[in-house]
Write an enzyme that holds these catalytic residues in place. Structure first.
Site, PDB file in Angstrom:
ATOM      1  N   ASP A 250       0.854  -1.175   0.000  1.00  0.00           N
ATOM      2  CA  ASP A 250       0.000   0.000   0.000  1.00  0.00           C
ATOM      3  C   ASP A 250       0.899   1.237   0.000  1.00  0.00           C
ATOM      4  O   ASP A 250       1.848   1.317   0.771  1.00  0.00           O
ATOM      5  CB  ASP A 250      -0.877   0.004   1.258  1.00  0.00           C
ATOM      6  CG  ASP A 250      -2.289   0.494   0.992  1.00  0.00           C
ATOM      7  OD1 ASP A 250      -2.406   1.538   0.327  1.00  0.00           O
ATOM      8  OD2 ASP A 250      -3.235  -0.159   1.430  1.00  0.00           O
TER       9      ASP A 250
ATOM     10  N   ASP B  35      -3.182   4.568  -2.689  1.00  0.00           N
ATOM     11  CA  ASP B  35      -4.313   5.063  -1.907  1.00  0.00           C
ATOM     12  C   ASP B  35      -4.875   6.348  -2.514  1.00  0.00           C
ATOM     13  O   ASP B  35      -4.122   7.222  -2.955  1.00  0.00           O
ATOM     14  CB  ASP B  35      -3.836   5.311  -0.471  1.00  0.00           C
ATOM     15  CG  ASP B  35      -4.953   5.691   0.474  1.00  0.00           C
ATOM     16  OD1 ASP B  35      -5.880   4.884   0.648  1.00  0.00           O
ATOM     17  OD2 ASP B  35      -4.885   6.794   1.051  1.00  0.00           O
TER      18      ASP B  35
ATOM     19  N   GLU C 164      -6.696   3.090  -6.087  1.00  0.00           N
ATOM     20  CA  GLU C 164      -7.960   3.186  -5.366  1.00  0.00           C
ATOM     21  C   GLU C 164      -8.720   4.383  -5.920  1.00  0.00           C
ATOM     22  O   GLU C 164      -8.289   5.523  -5.780  1.00  0.00           O
ATOM     23  CB  GLU C 164      -7.740   3.369  -3.866  1.00  0.00           C
ATOM     24  CG  GLU C 164      -9.069   3.373  -3.108  1.00  0.00           C
ATOM     25  CD  GLU C 164      -8.957   3.905  -1.691  1.00  0.00           C
ATOM     26  OE1 GLU C 164      -9.830   3.546  -0.876  1.00  0.00           O
ATOM     27  OE2 GLU C 164      -8.018   4.670  -1.399  1.00  0.00           O
TER      28      GLU C 164
ATOM     29  N   HIS D  19     -10.950  -3.270   3.495  1.00  0.00           N
ATOM     30  CA  HIS D  19     -10.869  -2.773   4.866  1.00  0.00           C
ATOM     31  C   HIS D  19     -11.755  -1.565   5.131  1.00  0.00           C
ATOM     32  O   HIS D  19     -11.832  -1.103   6.269  1.00  0.00           O
ATOM     33  CB  HIS D  19      -9.416  -2.422   5.182  1.00  0.00           C
ATOM     34  CG  HIS D  19      -8.864  -1.333   4.305  1.00  0.00           C
ATOM     35  ND1 HIS D  19      -8.645  -1.509   2.966  1.00  0.00           N
ATOM     36  CD2 HIS D  19      -8.501  -0.057   4.565  1.00  0.00           C
ATOM     37  CE1 HIS D  19      -8.175  -0.404   2.436  1.00  0.00           C
ATOM     38  NE2 HIS D  19      -8.073   0.501   3.389  1.00  0.00           N
ATOM     39  N   ASP D  20     -12.406  -1.048   4.094  1.00  0.00           N
ATOM     40  CA  ASP D  20     -13.248   0.145   4.248  1.00  0.00           C
ATOM     41  C   ASP D  20     -14.738  -0.138   4.094  1.00  0.00           C
ATOM     42  O   ASP D  20     -15.545   0.792   4.159  1.00  0.00           O
ATOM     43  CB  ASP D  20     -12.844   1.204   3.211  1.00  0.00           C
ATOM     44  CG  ASP D  20     -11.512   1.861   3.520  1.00  0.00           C
ATOM     45  OD1 ASP D  20     -11.153   1.932   4.705  1.00  0.00           O
ATOM     46  OD2 ASP D  20     -10.834   2.296   2.568  1.00  0.00           O
TER      47      ASP D  20
END
Length: 533
Positions: A100, A202, A265, A326-327
């Site tokens: 990430d 990200d 993302e 994870h979101d």
């Protein structure tokens, strides 16, 4: 199978949230040693790459997405030596490693920001986004933070505001500054030189902001349950045209190494999402496609979304699909355990690269979080709206021992009450478990080029069934997914007979098929209609 595609095209990616995957030193928080200890499991499952959420030094205001050093490892997770060992052991098992990378913002404790806020004459004065107060002394414009409230924070030392798209502890970098671009590319180069296979970037669509700092328009569809951050449309602080120039620089760097990749993302409508492939393939390799996460679980809605996405892809664009991360709430919580099996088949048989979120392969669900257990700053800033992300970040359930085999100490987040039954060890023993279904599907992708890299073509069915063909050379597979709780009869029309290659339900492998096929409730099947090759 002889590889004619890149690993990131015909492979399966597995996301690891490191705090919650496996605790190697028993302090209650997952770490690199824990991931190393479970590499054999990942190799057994058959995935091709692991994506590890942030492990950099950080004050942990947003659990690693507030980076204070881009070229080191947070002691909570281990050391650079631990990372190098993990990378070597993963590569020895033919597992790629994706890191990430968080380029939009740093921690407010990053040395760059410390320098930038120190004075208006500092060499790094414009490494971040600073603006004078409005005439009334308030924020420069109406831009909002995604974590609630204004996106502007006043700094008395500079007598200016700085912009933060997320927490005030996460100031946004000024990507219009070439020095910032060079510094961040150097950070990427640091990890590429160590052997990292790629990056998940990200909030990549946030990187460039409007140069004139125009006011964002009101969102006509806003309602309070959406959260204050959705009150305005993010027209001028995201998805600006110049972001593609920045992404092209990143792509050029990656292309200077052998077979590296990046995933972006990007939470945008499909017509905007596909622009991030770049002109002539100079964008991100895979702009994350989150449609399966955000839409209602309905056969016809998903059929339409898949067809529209396929039609929108540029000639050089390779598709990808995601069920969870994870979101967002876990897939088993969103659609139920029965349909979670159908979802597994959908994810792993659609054309394109699938990304699997840790724990989804055993049917982990969201874990209820009491107010005193809340860790997520999003929930703390906007409580009561159900936006908190702690429920989907609970520790991995490995076995039925203390703390689900995750740690000998109390975990940083609570573990699901169902862990004695829902865990990896129990699922490995049960040949009909969701875990074994995932493993079979992944193995089929390895064995059948039609699934891994074949074409996609819709197949007409009833409203409750989503059907499509995957074809490659002289292989043709028909996927039929029953989204309903009732049996569905599918008319195969003039299609020649075949046999069931795999079912999500009771064992039907090898069952001959001709004319019609009766699907059980919540059943998905893969039918081999042309099986040469």
């Amino acid at each position: 199978m002889l590889r004619k595609h890149h690993w990131w095209q015909d492979g399966v990616v597995y996301q690891i949230y490191p705090r919650s995957f496996m605790d190697g030193n028993n302090d209650g928080v997952g770490d690199l040693a824990g991931i190393r200890a479970r590499l054999d499991y990942l190799a057994w499952l058959g995935v091709d790459a692991i994506w590890i959420s942030p492990i950099y030094p950080s004050p942990m205001s947003d659990f690693g997405y507030d980076v204070s050093d881009y070229t080191d490892i947070h002691p909570l997770f281990g050391s650079l030596a631990d990372f190098d060992a993990l990378l070597a052991e993963a590569h020895a098992r033919r597992l790629r490693v994706i890191l990430d990378f968080v380029p939009n913002h740093t921690s407010d404790q990053h040395p760059w920001f410390t320098e930038s806020r120190s004075s208006r004459d500092n060499p790094k004065r414009d490494w971040f986004i600073w603006r004078d107060p409005a005439p009334d002394g308030g924020p420069p414009n109406n831009w909002l933070s995604n974590f609630g409230g204004s996106g502007w924070e006043y700094d008395a030392q500079r007598d200016q505001y700085y912009y933060h798209a997320f927490l005030k502890e996460q100031p946004d970098l000024n990507w219009r500054n070439p020095q910032v671009q060079d510094a961040m590319l150097d950070a990427m180069r640091f990890w590429l030189d160590r052997g990292v296979d790629g990056f998940r970037i990200d909030v990549i669509w946030h990187l460039i902001k409007d140069k004139d700092f125009r006011e964002n328009p009101v969102n006509p569809e806003y309602h309070a349950q959406m959260g204050e951050h959705r009150r305005l449309l993010a027209t001028y602080n995201t998805d600006r045209p110049e972001v593609h120039d920045v992404i092209e620089r990143m792509r050029n760097l990656l292309d200077s190494y052998e077979d590296r990749m990046m995933v972006g993302e990007i939470y945008l409508p499909v017509e905007r999402l596909v622009t991030y492939y770049g002109t002539g393939g100079r964008g991100v390799h895979l702009p994350f496609n989150f449609q399966l996460i955000g839409m209602a679980w309905d056969a016809q809605l998903i059929r339409t979304a898949v067809d529209q996405y396929e039609a929108a892809l540029p000639p050089h664009g390779w598709p990808n699909w995601v069920l969870g991360n994870h979101d967002n709430h876990r897939i088993a919580s969103r659609i139920g355990v029965e349909q979670a099996r159908v979802a597994a088949m959908l994810l792993l048989t659609l054309r394109g690269t699938p990304t699997l979120y840790y724990g989804d392969e055993i049917g982990m669900r969201d874990v209820p979080i009491l107010p005193e257990q809340v860790q997520d700053p999003l929930e703390k800033n906007m409580p009561g709206l159900g936006l908190g992300r702690d429920p989907e970040r609970s520790p991995m359930q490995w076995d039925n021992s203390l703390h689900a085999g995750f740690s000998l100490s109390t975990p940083w987040l609570p573990i699901a009450d169902d862990y004695p039954q829902v865990n990896v060890a129990a699922a490995q023993r049960d040949k009909h478990s969701l875990l074994h279904l995932y493993r079979k599907l992944i193995l089929l992708r390895d064995e059948w080029p039609a699934l891994a890299v074949g074409s996609y073509r819709g197949f007409s069915t009833s409203d409750q069934v989503f059907g499509y063909l995957r074809e490659h050379d002289d292989q043709r597979l028909l996927v039929l997914l029953n989204f309903s709780a009732k049996q569905q009869l599918v008319d195969l029309g003039s299609m020649l007979g075949g046999y069931i290659l795999l079912s999500t339900g009771l064992v039907r492998e090898g069952e001959p098929v001709a004319g019609t096929l009766l699907l059980d409730a919540h059943e998905g099947v893969i039918v081999c209609t042309e099986c040469n090759g």
